[in-house]
Design an enzyme around this catalytic site. Structure first.
Site, PDB file in Angstrom:
ATOM      1  N   ASP A   1       4.473  -7.273   8.442  1.00 29.85           N
ATOM      2  CA  ASP A   1       5.607  -7.684   8.460  1.00 29.85           C
ATOM      3  C   ASP A   1       6.885  -6.547   8.308  1.00 29.85           C
ATOM      4  OD1 ASP A   1       4.538  -7.126   5.763  1.00 29.85           O
ATOM      5  OD2 ASP A   1       6.088  -7.949   4.952  1.00 29.85           O
TER       6      ASP A   1
ATOM      7  N   GLU B   1       3.969  -7.570   2.454  1.00 27.34           N
ATOM      8  CA  GLU B   1       4.085  -6.128   2.014  1.00 27.34           C
ATOM      9  C   GLU B   1       5.544  -6.068   1.389  1.00 27.34           C
ATOM     10  OE1 GLU B   1       4.036  -2.004   0.754  1.00 27.34           O
ATOM     11  OE2 GLU B   1       5.351  -2.949   2.343  1.00 27.34           O
TER      12      GLU B   1
END
Ligand code: ZN
Length: 378
Positions: A86, A144
């Site tokens: 991400d 994250e």
């Protein structure tokens, strides 16, 4: 010169293409559909470059996560590499462009460059026919950048099975030093309730949540300690409704950073056990220290020495440094598993529009990772 480095340098264009494919499939943390598409690309790359086993971990709220395994080593302890696909960028927020040796784009530095070099490090090991006693697990998560709530458990679970953890997160600019130290981090929220009253008619009947908040901010600041590397920041405050009303509610959001694991408990306790300064108000605290620091322990220094030696054989000097920011490496380090972070390629501008990597550095970082794996796989 190392044959692995030679092989990877010959493949620089292909490594760039891998990174391009991962970058073009944009993957903002909050858009599951897009992150899942990036996962499809990552899986396809792994299958063609490495060809080990693939396990998809389905997620509802965030993108699906992947556990890739290289090798079949029967040693109980594995080698763990952790990464995230991400990014902080909404689709189309910044352009992807190549300017000579530089590639700009969303996530190229944080951390699709790290994913690309990992795939190619494993590819180099496969090409060389390396099969060790340990298997290599490459765990790629999808949240994250938004706190790792949906991946913390699996990271801890895989870390417990590992002898060592490599984190190809963005390196320290400008010379791509690795991270042998990272601060631990936590977030807390202070919810203050007072008693509202008319500020003119019955001013003495109220208890101001805002006044209490002001005292709390000053008091919390006393917990910071520069020498010991403890910082406390009240980053957001909110409270009150009208200028002539004694405030019933006020909220403060607090970010704390620590450098030693043993600072965590005391600091959390000090934050939770708040004295009350303004009579009639109540203070409720939620939150915790989510990530322990990655401490520069003996075993971390040893890992760094090994990396430095490899870098020397590749013709350059590898630096080390610390970061105030936390990563998923903090989780594994918090368990006491030797963890080294910032193994990603040379670049700069994480979370900024200037985000970029140096393409000619990709083979070097892939080779560094491949050879440190070689040292631990047998
Ligand atoms: Zn990152």
């Amino acid at each position: 010169m190392s044959t692995i480095l030679n092989f990877l340098k010959e493949n620089q264009d292909s490594i760039t293409k891998t990174l391009m494919r991962l970058t073009r499939t944009e993957s903002p943390s909050h858009t599951k559909e897009l992150v899942d598409q990036c996962g499809d690309v990552l899986k396809a790359e792994f299958e063609s470059l490495v060809g080990g086993t693939v396990e998809m971990i389905e997620k509802k709220e965030v993108g699906n996560q992947y556990k890739f395994t290289y090798g079949t080593g029967d040693e109980t302890e594995q080698i763990l590499i952790i990464g995230h696909m991400d990014t902080v960028w909404d689709k189309g927020a910044i352009p992807i462009k190549q300017d000579g040796d530089l590639l700009y784009g969303p996530g190229v530095f944080d951390m699709k460059g790290g994913l690309a070099i990992t795939l190619w490090a494993l590819n180099a090991l496969r090409e060389k026919g390396v099969q060790g006693k340990r298997k290599v697990v490459f765990l790629v998560t999808t949240d994250e950048e938004i706190g790792s709530e949906h991946s913390k458990e699996i990271i801890l679970e895989e870390a417990r099975k590992s002898s060592v953890v490599f984190v190809p997160e963005s390196s320290i600019s400008p010379h791509a030093a690795v991270k042998t130290e990272r601060k631990g981090a936590g977030q807390f929220t202070l919810n203050i309730t007072g008693v509202s009253a008319h500020a003119g008619i019955n001013a003495w009947d109220g208890a101001s949540a805002i006044e209490e908040l002001a005292f709390q901010i000053i008091d919390l600041k006393k917990l910071a300690n520069r020498e010991e590397g403890i910082s406390v920041n009240v980053g957001v405050i909110n409270g009150g409704t009208r200028v002539n009303v004694i405030a019933k509610e006020a909220i403060a959001e607090i970010d704390v950073r620590i450098t030693k694991k043993n600072q965590a408990e005391k600091l959390a306790r000090q934050i939770r056990n708040r004295p009350v300064f303004v009579e009639g108000t109540k203070v409720v605290i939620t939150g915790e220290i989510e990530r322990y620091p990655l401490e520069r322990t003996e075993s971390v220094i040893e890992l760094y020495k090994q990396l430095k030696e490899i870098a020397h054989t590749h013709g350059y000097d590898l630096g080390e440094g610390s970061s105030g920011g936390a990563s998923d490496g903090n989780f594994t380090a918090g368990l006491g598993i030797p963890t080294i972070d910032g193994l990603g390629p040379q670049g700069d501008g994480a979370h900024s529009e200037n985000e970029h990597v140096f393409l000619s550095n990709l083979p070097y970082r892939a080779a560094l990772l491949a050879e440190i794996i070689l040292k631990h796989i047998h």
